[in-house]
Motif scaffolding. Structure first.
Motif, short mmCIF file in Angstrom:
data_model
loop_
_atom_site.label_atom_id
_atom_site.label_comp_id
_atom_site.label_asym_id
_atom_site.label_seq_id
_atom_site.Cartn_x
_atom_site.Cartn_y
_atom_site.Cartn_z
N ARG A 127 44.45 36.34 39.95
CA ARG A 127 43.21 37.09 40.18
C ARG A 127 42.32 37.07 38.94
NH1 ARG A 127 44.24 42.31 44.13
NH2 ARG A 127 45.22 41.13 45.82
N ALA A 128 42.94 37.12 37.76
CA ALA A 128 42.15 36.99 36.53
C ALA A 128 41.43 35.65 36.49
CB ALA A 128 43.07 37.13 35.31
N TYR A 129 42.10 34.60 36.95
CA TYR A 129 41.51 33.26 36.97
C TYR A 129 40.34 33.18 37.94
CZ TYR A 129 40.99 28.47 38.59
OH TYR A 129 40.47 27.28 39.01
N ILE A 130 40.55 33.61 39.19
CA ILE A 130 39.47 33.44 40.18
C ILE A 130 38.33 34.44 39.97
CG2 ILE A 130 40.98 32.44 41.92
CD1 ILE A 130 41.03 35.07 43.35
N ASN A 131 38.58 35.49 39.19
CA ASN A 131 37.51 36.43 38.86
C ASN A 131 36.81 36.08 37.55
OD1 ASN A 131 37.72 38.09 41.14
ND2 ASN A 131 39.38 39.29 40.22
#
Length: 458
Positions: A127-131
């Motif tokens: 989620r950190a990556y896609i956000n």
């Protein structure tokens, strides 16, 4: 991650610490309405809902008991993170409870009963990556740090987590994009053929090529620091292999005895050679024997030596090299080998052969020199004290290699009679490969493979 085709709004939770008795346990939660959902099982819901990001709230995790009585689960501290200033880019809460297994699992279970879903492996980092809170090089570095086996391994991974590799890739992309822009302007607004030809300046592409070559070259040493090497101790019985094994481990792990054939099977342990991790194997002494168990151990020694990255062949310097020693050493032409001239503190010690390392496993004399030689031989000409960025995964190495090949083709294309449109295609393909390194262009199955290797809660 097994399901990547979703919008990460669903509240998720996971136990973030090992399920062992300890002082503190952490349960992590993230997602839409995360803070509100936790407030429903918290003794001070109003204080939690009003809490600012990067603050902590004290209270109790609790649930409704029999006859509307409140059942307190544990006294906790809640760390509150508000979107977008959190690890995942979403609202987050970390519940710091007491570290008993029953306590941690009870808190986690209560979250699952009140609107949260169990997080998948690596889902918080995903989620950190896609956000947009991290890129793939940093995400992979998280896993590297968790798996690091020595301080040097951790330091190299920390550099990638800080952004050293991302910045290096970004600098290469800028060089390539500048070259592409100058070519496309000339192609779009040509005055004559000579102008188009002169628009192709190799300088920035050549610099990009040099940077990519350095990155590809870095992979051999970086992989060794991540995975470790296989170092096998071989030699005749009573040469001092087990004593050296203990000296390198700095603990009494192997049984040491004057009785021949004491070590019948191999022992294995991780060891650091000046920061370079290695799996060190102590093996049965090489000799002919009628003992079936010892003979089996000798065969295993030969099998292990055939799979080694480096062999430390230990010789009793009082006996010197004998025919069996020379025969074994000469049979290992494909595997690097160091002759370790042990018991050099003995007055009966014979002169060591050229290139052997003289040590006393008993006193530790010469072991430091041996450690340096091992590291030097395993890394070869690789830069062992890298200040520049290095690659952190096989995936990154493949992408950078593809980009390098396309840059090289772009440099060769005009000399081979191709037009600038071919150069443009090569450069665009190189940019796609570089985008895959950081995750700007990444197939879904690759993402699944990366995050599936993470632990739950990270």
């Amino acid at each position: 991650m097994t399901n990547l085709g979703y919008i990460p709004e669903e509240p998720i939770c996971a136990i973030a610490t090992a399920l062992n008795p300890g002082a503190i346990g952490i349960v992590r939660a993230s997602g839409k309405d995360c803070i509100f959902l936790v407030s429903k099982i918290f003794s001070r819901p109003s204080a939690l809902l009003k809490a600012q990001g990067y603050t902590m709230v004290h209270g109790w995790i609790q649930k409704a008991g029999k006859e509307n009585e409140v059942e307190r689960i544990d006294e906790v501290m809640l760390a509150v993170y508000r979107s977008p200033k959190s690890f995942t880019g979403e609202d987050m809460i970390e519940i710091f409870c007491h570290g008993g297994v029953s306590v941690v699992t009870s808190v986690h279970k209560l979250l699952l009963e009140n609107g949260f879903r169990q997080a998948e492996r690596g889902e918080f980092t995903f989620r950190a990556y896609i956000n947009g809170k991290t890129d793939l090089t940093r995400a992979e570095a998280v896993r590297e740090i968790i798996d690091s086996k020595t301080e040097a391994s951790r330091s190299r991974a920390a550099g990638r987590l800080y952004g050293s590799l991302y910045e290096e890739i970004d600098s290469v992309k800028k060089l390539v994009v500048d070259t592409l822009a100058s070519i496309e302007v000339a192609v779009e607004y040509p005055e004559d053929e000579e102008t188009i030809s002169e628009s192709y300046d190799e300088k920035k592409l050549l610099l990009a090529k040099s940077k990519l070559e350095s990155l590809v070259y870095s992979w051999k040493s970086e992989k060794l620091y991540q995975d470790g090497a296989r170092v096998v101790l071989c030699g005749k019985t009573n040469a001092g292999k087990s004593s050296l094994f203990n000296a390198l481990l700095k603990e009494e792990r192997a049984i040491v005895s004057d009785i021949e054939g004491t070590t019948r099977d191999w022992l294995e342990s991780w060891v650091s050679f000046e920061g370079l991790p290695a799996r060190l194997f102590d093996t049965a002494g090489l000799r002919k024997t009628d003992d079936k168990i010892e003979a089996l151990g000798v065969e295993r020694t030969k099998d292990l030596s055939g799979e080694a990255d480096l062999i430390l062949y230990v010789v009793d310097s009082k006996a010197g090299l004998v025919e069996d020693d020379i025969s074994f050493i000469n049979s290992q032409q494909k595997i690097p080998l160091i002759v370790v001239w042990n018991k050099c503190d003995s007055p009966e010690s014979k002169k060591s052969p050229e290139n052997a390392v003289s040590i006393s496993a008993k006193t530790g004399n010469g072991v430091g020199l041996l450690t340096s030689r091992v590291k030097e031989l395993l890394l070869g000409t690789e830069n062992t004290e890298r200040e520049q960025a290095g690659l952190g995964s096989e995936r990154q190495k493949e992408c950078v290699t593809e980009a390098l090949e396309r840059i090289q083709h772009a440099l060769n294309a005009p000399k081979e009679g191709y037009g600038l449109d071919a150069v443009v295609q090569d450069i665009e393909d190189a940019l796609d490969s570089l985008g895959e390194v950081t995750g700007e262009v990444t197939p879904e199955d690759v993402l699944g493979s990366i995050f599936a290797n993470f632990c739950v809660g990270k």
